[in-house]
Design a protein around this motif. Structure first.
Motif, PDB file in Angstrom:
ATOM      1  N   UNK A   1      -3.743   4.757  -8.063  1.00 16.52           N
ATOM      2  CA  UNK A   1      -2.415   4.477  -8.607  1.00 16.52           C
ATOM      3  C   UNK A   1      -1.922   3.332  -7.939  1.00 16.52           C
ATOM      4  N   UNK A   2      -1.690   2.208  -8.854  1.00 15.71           N
ATOM      5  CA  UNK A   2      -1.221   0.668  -8.061  1.00 15.71           C
ATOM      6  C   UNK A   2       0.332   0.857  -7.826  1.00 15.71           C
ATOM      7  N   UNK A   3       0.920   1.792  -8.062  1.00 14.96           N
ATOM      8  CA  UNK A   3       2.282   1.899  -7.804  1.00 14.96           C
ATOM      9  C   UNK A   3       2.240   2.726  -6.389  1.00 14.96           C
ATOM     10  N   UNK A   4       1.303   3.429  -6.188  1.00 12.42           N
ATOM     11  CA  UNK A   4       1.376   4.518  -4.886  1.00 12.42           C
ATOM     12  C   UNK A   4      -0.011   4.484  -4.461  1.00 12.42           C
ATOM     13  N   UNK A   5      -0.554   3.330  -3.653  1.00  5.22           N
ATOM     14  CA  UNK A   5      -1.837   3.190  -3.351  1.00  5.22           C
ATOM     15  C   UNK A   5      -2.352   3.797  -2.404  1.00  5.22           C
TER      16      UNK A   5
ATOM     17  N   UNK B   1       0.703  -1.180  -0.030  1.00  3.53           N
ATOM     18  CA  UNK B   1       0.217   0.153  -0.048  1.00  3.53           C
ATOM     19  C   UNK B   1       0.811   1.186   0.059  1.00  3.53           C
ATOM     20  N   UNK B   2       2.079   1.453   0.512  1.00  5.24           N
ATOM     21  CA  UNK B   2       2.870   2.481   0.731  1.00  5.24           C
ATOM     22  C   UNK B   2       3.037   3.274  -0.475  1.00  5.24           C
ATOM     23  N   UNK B   3       2.621   4.493  -0.443  1.00  2.00           N
ATOM     24  CA  UNK B   3       2.854   5.514  -1.602  1.00  2.00           C
ATOM     25  C   UNK B   3       3.823   6.407  -1.234  1.00  2.00           C
ATOM     26  N   UNK B   4       3.891   7.482  -2.005  1.00  2.00           N
ATOM     27  CA  UNK B   4       4.795   8.719  -1.626  1.00  2.00           C
ATOM     28  C   UNK B   4       3.875   9.938  -1.381  1.00  2.00           C
ATOM     29  N   UNK B   5       4.175  10.757  -0.519  1.00  2.00           N
ATOM     30  CA  UNK B   5       3.458  11.947  -0.075  1.00  2.00           C
ATOM     31  C   UNK B   5       3.451  13.058  -1.415  1.00  2.00           C
ATOM     32  N   UNK B   6       4.440  12.935  -2.335  1.00  2.00           N
ATOM     33  CA  UNK B   6       4.623  13.859  -3.316  1.00  2.00           C
ATOM     34  C   UNK B   6       3.758  13.443  -4.784  1.00  2.00           C
ATOM     35  N   UNK B   7       4.130  11.979  -4.782  1.00  2.00           N
ATOM     36  CA  UNK B   7       3.711  11.529  -6.266  1.00  2.00           C
ATOM     37  C   UNK B   7       2.094  11.373  -6.077  1.00  2.00           C
ATOM     38  N   UNK B   8       1.029  11.879  -7.100  1.00  2.00           N
ATOM     39  CA  UNK B   8      -0.168  11.934  -6.929  1.00  2.00           C
ATOM     40  C   UNK B   8      -0.559  11.829  -8.473  1.00  2.00           C
ATOM     41  N   UNK B   9      -1.509  10.887  -8.813  1.00  2.68           N
ATOM     42  CA  UNK B   9      -2.003  10.864 -10.123  1.00  2.68           C
ATOM     43  C   UNK B   9      -3.253  11.376  -9.985  1.00  2.68           C
ATOM     44  N   UNK B  10      -3.564  12.525 -10.934  1.00  2.00           N
ATOM     45  CA  UNK B  10      -4.842  13.320 -10.584  1.00  2.00           C
ATOM     46  C   UNK B  10      -6.096  12.632 -11.504  1.00  2.00           C
ATOM     47  N   UNK B  11      -7.116  12.475 -10.933  1.00  2.00           N
ATOM     48  CA  UNK B  11      -8.123  12.214 -11.587  1.00  2.00           C
ATOM     49  C   UNK B  11      -8.714  13.411 -12.557  1.00  2.00           C
ATOM     50  N   UNK B  12      -8.707  13.025 -13.872  1.00  2.00           N
ATOM     51  CA  UNK B  12      -9.336  13.885 -15.090  1.00  2.00           C
ATOM     52  C   UNK B  12     -10.660  14.037 -15.211  1.00  2.00           C
ATOM     53  N   UNK B  13     -11.541  13.437 -14.357  1.00  2.00           N
ATOM     54  CA  UNK B  13     -13.000  13.507 -14.539  1.00  2.00           C
ATOM     55  C   UNK B  13     -13.586  14.090 -13.279  1.00  2.00           C
ATOM     56  N   UNK B  14     -12.948  14.015 -12.147  1.00  2.25           N
ATOM     57  CA  UNK B  14     -13.759  14.230 -10.788  1.00  2.25           C
ATOM     58  C   UNK B  14     -12.892  15.070  -9.905  1.00  2.25           C
ATOM     59  N   UNK B  15     -13.692  15.956  -8.935  1.00  2.78           N
ATOM     60  CA  UNK B  15     -12.962  16.812  -8.134  1.00  2.78           C
ATOM     61  C   UNK B  15     -12.769  15.987  -6.634  1.00  2.78           C
ATOM     62  N   UNK B  16     -12.075  16.844  -5.975  1.00  3.96           N
ATOM     63  CA  UNK B  16     -11.851  16.248  -4.474  1.00  3.96           C
ATOM     64  C   UNK B  16     -13.126  16.205  -3.784  1.00  3.96           C
ATOM     65  N   UNK B  17     -14.197  16.917  -4.226  1.00  2.00           N
ATOM     66  CA  UNK B  17     -15.434  17.001  -3.592  1.00  2.00           C
ATOM     67  C   UNK B  17     -16.281  15.592  -3.664  1.00  2.00           C
ATOM     68  N   UNK B  18     -15.614  14.827  -4.695  1.00  4.71           N
ATOM     69  CA  UNK B  18     -16.256  13.348  -4.587  1.00  4.71           C
ATOM     70  C   UNK B  18     -15.778  12.672  -3.546  1.00  4.71           C
ATOM     71  N   UNK B  19     -14.652  12.871  -3.176  1.00  7.64           N
ATOM     72  CA  UNK B  19     -14.190  12.297  -2.212  1.00  7.64           C
ATOM     73  C   UNK B  19     -14.651  12.341  -0.826  1.00  7.64           C
ATOM     74  N   UNK B  20     -14.686  13.951  -0.686  1.00  9.39           N
ATOM     75  CA  UNK B  20     -15.226  14.356   0.716  1.00  9.39           C
ATOM     76  C   UNK B  20     -16.645  13.834   0.857  1.00  9.39           C
TER      77      UNK B  20
END
Length: 579
Positions: A374-378, A67-86
């Motif tokens: 992102x399966x490399x940084x879950x 599961x471990x991922x980076x605090x820096x590397x983030x793959x952005x969702x091109x369709x949905x906003x952070x509001x969806x997660x919230x």
């Protein structure tokens, strides 16, 4: 004007199975629990126990290696906003909360031995989270009291229904503390010490809290609410209640409060089922598992299931951003109050009160993309290395907590749930590579677990490739779809039921949206039409004047209209009586 509803008619709907969906009852079991002693002991309780010929890996080991991922590397969702997660996190708290066990004789903060209610998370050697300790504290979930099953069951302390208990509380005592009982407008209580540019903050708790404090000398306590993070809906309740008071001055405080609560509950249902769920499981799966509303069924148990609350609806944890964005009126980085690392925001209401209020945060949720799995940084290290939990002195690991909670609840493994959903079992490394879409990831899982049968259901679910048009794989798509269908069909007070609102009221409710709620209750003046979709500012944003609003004229009543009898929110009253 609403249809007449008599009290006996409504109460009859609870006679057949009055505890279904009520607070402080057991989570539903869709397939039997799997405990190491058959009744109570979680998977991993007994050292040396093997599963499919292999020892069960430590949950922290799974987190570190998969599961471990980076605090820096983030793959952005091109369709949905952070509001969806919230929204997903928010609505999860509306329908499920499992309290932890407590014991006067067990000190789970200072033991690394399995002894109820302590089930500590063992830390592998050379783990940087250990700080010279060999475990992290973990309290088992409280067992449900009212159960005829020989196996341990866990409790849901809130009602399973989508009913805005996040706003109003899940018990009679909490509901009373959250109301403003001194006036005649049916309002919720708000903060009397601080405002947000004239708009209300939530009230503080009445006792000294454990919430973190800022650099100033003035204490800012934890907020008091059904769910303490959600100011927006308290403002919306009070806005609607004042409007209903002007329309119907003869109603009185209690009627105004209950009528407003009924509207707010309906909006939660609409936003969740119309706007949120189809984006999560995909439109095709929505049509397959949920489909159009066909009415209430007293044979459908709406109780939230253990696997949904403990695994499937925790899929969103891998989409949480390591950053809380705070944006200015141009949806750029705020000049005075820049974005924060996620761990800086945990249990820190002082940041809202002293650092710009709610508006910069709302713009961040609307204007920044969600994290794409992102399966490399879950999962971000903000959650695996820096998560803060009140009353636990050290930081903890959310991935490890999720896995340990699933074992605590006796959830059967990943393959058992695939069979439940009519999916093929995953038997080999190549089978696993096919469902997750990665040979490398399949290799990691097999190295850690030895066999797919041993894999924890939460891990298997979040590793699966998303279904086309969805944000979940085929297993979690199935489990979420089945649960949402039950929540809707088993809810006598679902907003589309003919006895709940008049046709014209339903038509008005459908016009409303989360974007409109934001416009009406904040200083944000431009929003996307769909707040869950990530759009480009300013070209894809609309002025709030162009966002449809709810017309409450359909709730206006003539005082001499004898055909209308107000019936309070009976579900709330009945469920609180059963607590």
């Amino acid at each position: 004007m609403r249809p007449f509803r008599s009290l006996p008619f409504i109460l009859c709907c609870f006679r057949k199975n009055p505890l279904w969906g009520s607070a402080n009852t057991g989570l539903a079991r869709w397939i039997p629990a799997e405990y190491e002693d058959g009744e109570n002991q979680p998977k991993g309780w007994n050292a040396g126990r093997q599963y499919s010929g292999f020892p069960l890996p430590l949950v922290r080991e799974v987190s570190n290696k998969i599961m471990r991922g980076s605090s820096v590397f983030v793959l952005e969702d091109k369709a949905y906003s952070q509001m969806l997660v919230d929204w997903g996190q928010y609505i999860d708290h509306d329908i499920s909360f499992t309290p932890q066990s407590s014991s006067r004789t067990a000190d789970c903060l200072n033991t690394c031995t399995n002894a109820n209610p302590c089930f500590p998370i063992q830390i592998p050697e050379d783990d940087k989270l250990s700080r010279n300790k060999s475990c992290l504290p973990f309290f088992r979930s409280s067992p449900a009291c009212l159960t005829a099953q020989p196996q341990r069951e866990q409790m849901n302390s809130v009602s399973s229904f989508i009913d805005a208990s996040t706003v109003y509380g899940h018990s009679a005592d909490l509901e009373k503390t959250l109301r403003n009982l001194s006036g005649s407008e049916g309002l919720l209580a708000v903060n009397v010490k601080h405002t947000d540019e004239g708009r209300s903050f939530l009230p503080f708790v009445s006792v000294r809290s454990a919430c973190l404090q800022g650099p100033g000398s003035e204490r800012v306590e934890c907020f008091a609410a059904g769910d303490s993070r959600h100011t927006l809906w308290v403002r919306e309740h009070n806005r609607l209640a004042r409007h209903l008071t002007r329309l119907n001055p003869h109603w009185g405080s209690e009627v105004i409060y209950q009528e407003t609560r009924r509207i707010i509950g309906a909006l939660h249902q609409i936003i969740t089922m119309r706007d949120y769920i189809p984006k999560i499981i995909g439109r095709a799966a929505f049509d397959e598992y949920i489909g159009p509303y066909e009415g209430y069924s007293d044979s459908v148990n709406p109780s939230v299931s253990n696997v949904f609350a403990t695994a499937a609806f925790r899929f969103g944890h891998v989409t949480i951003s390591p950053v809380l964005a705070r944006l200015n009126q141009s949806f750029q980085e705020h000049e005075r109050f820049p974005s924060l690392s996620l761990h800086q925001t945990f249990f820190s209401p002082w940041r809202l009160v002293q650092q710009g209020g709610l508006d910069p945060v709302l713009r961040g949720l609307l204007g920044r993309p969600a994290v794409l799995q992102n399966q490399e940084h879950l999962m971000t290290e903000e959650l695996t290395e820096r998560l803060v939990v009140l009353n636990i002195p050290e930081t903890v690991d959310l991935a490890a907590l999720n896995l340990q909670r699933g074992r605590d609840h006796g959830l059967p493994g990943y393959n058992e749930w695939r069979v439940f959903c009519g999916l093929d079992r995953v038997e080999t490394r190549s089978d696993l590579a096919e469902v997750v879409g990665s040979d490398v990831l399949a290799e990691k899982v097999m190295d850690v677990y030895g066999h797919p049968d041993s894999m924890d259901v939460w891990l298997g679910g979040v590793l699966e490739r998303p279904v086309s048009g969805a944000r979940t794989g085929e297993l979690f798509t199935c489990l979420i779809g089945k649960q949402m269908k039950m929540l809707r069909e088993g809810d006598r007070f679902w907003w589309e039921h003919p006895s709940v609102f008049s046709p014209k009221q339903r038509q008005e409710l459908q016009r409303h949206s989360l974007s409109r709620v934001i416009c009406d209750n904040s200083g944000v003046t431009e929003v996307p039409l769909d707040p869950f979709r990530v759009e480009t500012y300013p070209e894809d944003f609309l002025s709030c004047g162009n966002i449809p609003s709810l017309d409450l004229e359909e709730w206006k009543e003539q005082p001499d209209d004898g055909s209308y009898v107000t019936v309070f929110h009976l579900r709330t009253q009945v469920l609180l009586f059963l607590d």
